[in-house]
Write a protein that holds these residues in place. Structure first.
Motif, mmCIF file in Angstrom:
data_model
loop_
_atom_site.group_PDB
_atom_site.id
_atom_site.type_symbol
_atom_site.label_atom_id
_atom_site.label_comp_id
_atom_site.label_asym_id
_atom_site.label_seq_id
_atom_site.Cartn_x
_atom_site.Cartn_y
_atom_site.Cartn_z
ATOM 1 N N LEU A 407 -61.854 33.912 -101.171
ATOM 2 C CA LEU A 407 -60.756 32.882 -102.059
ATOM 3 C C LEU A 407 -60.417 33.414 -103.242
ATOM 4 C CD1 LEU A 407 -59.390 30.056 -102.135
ATOM 5 C CD2 LEU A 407 -61.624 29.285 -103.018
ATOM 6 N N LYS A 408 -61.486 33.530 -103.570
ATOM 7 C CA LYS A 408 -60.512 34.193 -105.550
ATOM 8 C C LYS A 408 -60.005 34.922 -105.760
ATOM 9 C CE LYS A 408 -62.877 36.857 -107.255
ATOM 10 N NZ LYS A 408 -63.225 38.678 -107.347
ATOM 11 N N ASP A 409 -60.269 35.697 -104.614
ATOM 12 C CA ASP A 409 -58.797 37.338 -104.181
ATOM 13 C C ASP A 409 -57.168 36.395 -103.539
ATOM 14 O OD1 ASP A 409 -60.756 39.106 -105.348
ATOM 15 O OD2 ASP A 409 -61.303 39.728 -103.632
ATOM 16 N N ARG A 410 -57.718 35.693 -102.412
ATOM 17 C CA ARG A 410 -56.541 34.818 -102.411
ATOM 18 C C ARG A 410 -55.630 34.563 -103.669
ATOM 19 N NH1 ARG A 410 -56.619 30.977 -97.157
ATOM 20 N NH2 ARG A 410 -54.976 31.011 -97.607
ATOM 21 N N CYS A 411 -56.530 33.788 -104.649
ATOM 22 C CA CYS A 411 -55.418 32.115 -105.626
ATOM 23 C C CYS A 411 -55.182 33.692 -107.316
ATOM 24 C CB CYS A 411 -56.822 31.908 -106.389
ATOM 25 S SG CYS A 411 -57.765 30.396 -105.000
ATOM 26 N N LEU A 412 -55.798 35.161 -106.862
ATOM 27 C CA LEU A 412 -55.078 35.649 -107.872
ATOM 28 C C LEU A 412 -54.065 36.808 -107.209
ATOM 29 C CD1 LEU A 412 -58.848 36.617 -109.319
ATOM 30 C CD2 LEU A 412 -56.152 35.568 -110.473
ATOM 31 N N HIS A 413 -53.984 36.153 -105.828
ATOM 32 C CA HIS A 413 -52.690 37.280 -104.890
ATOM 33 C C HIS A 413 -51.230 37.360 -106.255
ATOM 34 C CE1 HIS A 413 -50.041 39.076 -102.591
ATOM 35 N NE2 HIS A 413 -50.828 39.563 -101.399
ATOM 36 N N PRO A 414 -51.209 38.977 -106.294
ATOM 37 C CA PRO A 414 -49.382 38.867 -107.057
ATOM 38 C C PRO A 414 -48.280 37.992 -106.864
ATOM 39 C CG PRO A 414 -50.647 40.895 -106.253
ATOM 40 C CD PRO A 414 -51.135 40.096 -105.516
ATOM 41 N N ALA A 415 -48.590 38.075 -105.297
ATOM 42 C CA ALA A 415 -47.508 37.065 -105.004
ATOM 43 C C ALA A 415 -47.801 35.837 -105.021
ATOM 44 C CB ALA A 415 -47.029 37.677 -103.068
ATOM 45 N N PRO A 416 -47.273 35.263 -105.994
ATOM 46 C CA PRO A 416 -46.987 33.663 -105.582
ATOM 47 C C PRO A 416 -47.709 32.862 -104.426
ATOM 48 C CG PRO A 416 -46.151 33.923 -107.569
ATOM 49 C CD PRO A 416 -46.346 35.356 -106.904
ATOM 50 N N ALA A 417 -46.772 33.141 -104.194
ATOM 51 C CA ALA A 417 -46.356 32.493 -102.526
ATOM 52 C C ALA A 417 -47.484 33.078 -100.905
ATOM 53 C CB ALA A 417 -45.157 33.310 -101.752
ATOM 54 N N MET A 418 -48.218 33.599 -101.790
ATOM 55 C CA MET A 418 -49.557 33.646 -100.739
ATOM 56 C C MET A 418 -50.493 33.554 -101.318
ATOM 57 S SD MET A 418 -48.192 36.138 -98.528
ATOM 58 C CE MET A 418 -49.878 37.003 -97.476
ATOM 59 N N ARG A 419 -50.612 32.355 -102.103
ATOM 60 C CA ARG A 419 -51.978 31.899 -102.358
ATOM 61 C C ARG A 419 -51.695 30.884 -101.784
ATOM 62 N NH1 ARG A 419 -49.833 32.662 -108.776
ATOM 63 N NH2 ARG A 419 -49.894 35.052 -108.834
#
Length: 436
Positions: A407-419
């Motif tokens: 979850l942490k990695d998803r929240c930090l995804h460089p593409a905001p739409a992927m969070r």
């Protein structure tokens, strides 16, 4: 002997930092005697309006503070200091920022509370920039070149003259802490929020002020008692001037609009009748067993909070804090509010009591944005939450469920739409907490 006298007497040889606030009207040339050692120069609180053209002779200079002076133009000599990381010129009279005044090495630039109407395109060449503080100016727009600032994490543009926000702004891959309140595009939303909410009013005479609990850029918090029953409460009295985050009345609007939530430290009442006309809010008094989760960022950490060396907790406690903050943020986003400052230093925590999110100084309302725009800006705060998760996990004394790191990695995804949204993040954290 004061610092200036010591400097002139040659007694500061080898100093890496000096602070001079003594009514200076001219730059003391003796500073150049420290050219081989000086890294931090603080000239705030003087009457300076110029810096020497040969400032670059301070070849080791990394940090320059000249706030609360009389500059009307950001000196071009700063741009020739190629090692500068941090420059601060808050509360001057600056209306002009020449392109040559911005060294590409900058990571942190503070121009809060000036009279700047336009920024140069050269700002886009400062590709190391992580923190840019521009609240309290006269800006209508940001240079399009800033879309190249891929490292930018914190931006303050509150209390300016923006009719709309730049379309490229929410796509910056690392932007996490954004304050925009007090601009023409959202003023009506703020006014409507204050009028629409049924928050009660409390007369100053009903309050008995107690000890000072804390102080921030926008105001001072006291313990207090309310009414004949002497109900314990907290009282925030606003200072009234523009802060690094924006106007205090914007904070008041967001605090009122937030409403009640069990893991949020929001307003209960507005204060009327202060003898000096000071605005204020009454808030719930948090159990003194709760402590601040971390300290604010330092000059070295720039955008990341500073934790005590002994800051440690079980994975269960970390999950509890994360769930509580995700719940608070879901509540705010549902009500059309962006917190703007989702940081550990704005969280109170207790091992058995979880986390409480406070401080609406950077918060702003999304009522003037369409649904797609609101979602795009909400994704920035999910990245801030990813930073918080990372910090919580780093300090666990036992292993947290692997799903939390995912979850942490998803929240930090460089593409905001992927969070994920906060609703999804909260659901995943609840599942992690109940897993055997």
């Amino acid at each position: 002997m004061d610092t200036l006298a010591q400097l002139r007497a040659g007694r500061l040889a080898g100093a890496t930092r000096i602070d001079l606030s003594c009514g200076l009207t001219e730059f003391p040339r003796e500073v150049f005697d420290l050219a081989d050692s000086l890294e931090v120069l603080n000239l705030s609180g003087n009457a300076l309006d110029a810096l020497p053209d040969d400032l670059h002779r301070l070849r080791r200079l990394r940090v320059l503070f000249c706030s609360d002076n009389r500059f009307t133009t950001l000196p071009e000599s700063i741009g020739r200091c190629h090692g500068l990381d941090i420059v601060g010129f808050k509360a001057n009279r600056i209306s002009s920022v020449p392109a040559a005044a911005l060294p590409p090495s900058l990571r942190w630039l503070i121009l809060t509370d000036n009279a700047i109407e336009e920024l140069p395109d050269s700002l886009g060449a400062c590709t190391r920039m992580q923190k840019l503080m521009l609240a309290g100016n006269r800006l209508h727009a940001l240079p399009a070149s800033m879309a190249a600032l891929r490292q930018l994490e914190l931006l303050r543009i509150s209390a300016n003259r923006f009719e709309a926000l730049p379309e490229w702004l929410p796509s910056l891959p690392r932007l996490s802490w954004l304050a925009c309140a007090g601009n023409p595009f959202d003023t009506q939303a703020e006014d409507a929020a204050i009028v629409a909410q049924s928050v009660p009013h409390v007369d100053w005479s009903e309050l008995t002020l107690g000890e000072k609990l804390g102080e921030g850029a926008s105001g001072v918090i006291h313990g207090a008692t309310l009414g004949a029953a002497a109900q314990p409460v907290a009282v925030k009295l606003f200072k009234g001037a523009v802060t690094s985050d924006g106007w205090p009345h914007s904070e008041m609007a967001a605090s009122i609009a937030a409403g009640a939530h069990p893991t949020l430290i929001a307003a209960q009442s507005r204060i009327d009748g202060h003898p000096e006309g000071t605005e204020g809010l009454v808030m719930a008094l948090v159990d003194p067993a709760f402590a601040m989760l971390a300290g604010p960022p330092s000059l070295a950490s720039c955008t990341r909070d500073v934790y005590a060396d002994e800051a440690r907790w079980t994975s269960g406690t970390a999950l509890r804090i994360a769930r509580d903050i995700a719940s608070a943020m879901r509540h705010l986003h549902t009500r059309g509010i962006l917190h703007g400052d989702l940081y550990a230093h704005n969280i109170l925590w207790h091992a058995q009591g979880g986390g409480r999110l406070g401080d609406f100084g950077a918060a702003w309302l999304t009522g003037s944005l369409d649904a797609a725009q609101a979602r795009a800006f909400q994704a920035l705060e999910v990245r801030a939450f990813g930073c918080l998760l990372e910090e919580l996990l780093e300090r666990c004394t036992d292993a947290a469920p692997a799903s939390v790191a995912v979850l942490k990695d998803r929240c930090l995804h460089p593409a905001p739409a992927m969070r994920p949204t906060f609703a999804e993040a909260l659901s995943l954290l609840q599942q992690a907490s109940s897993a055997p």
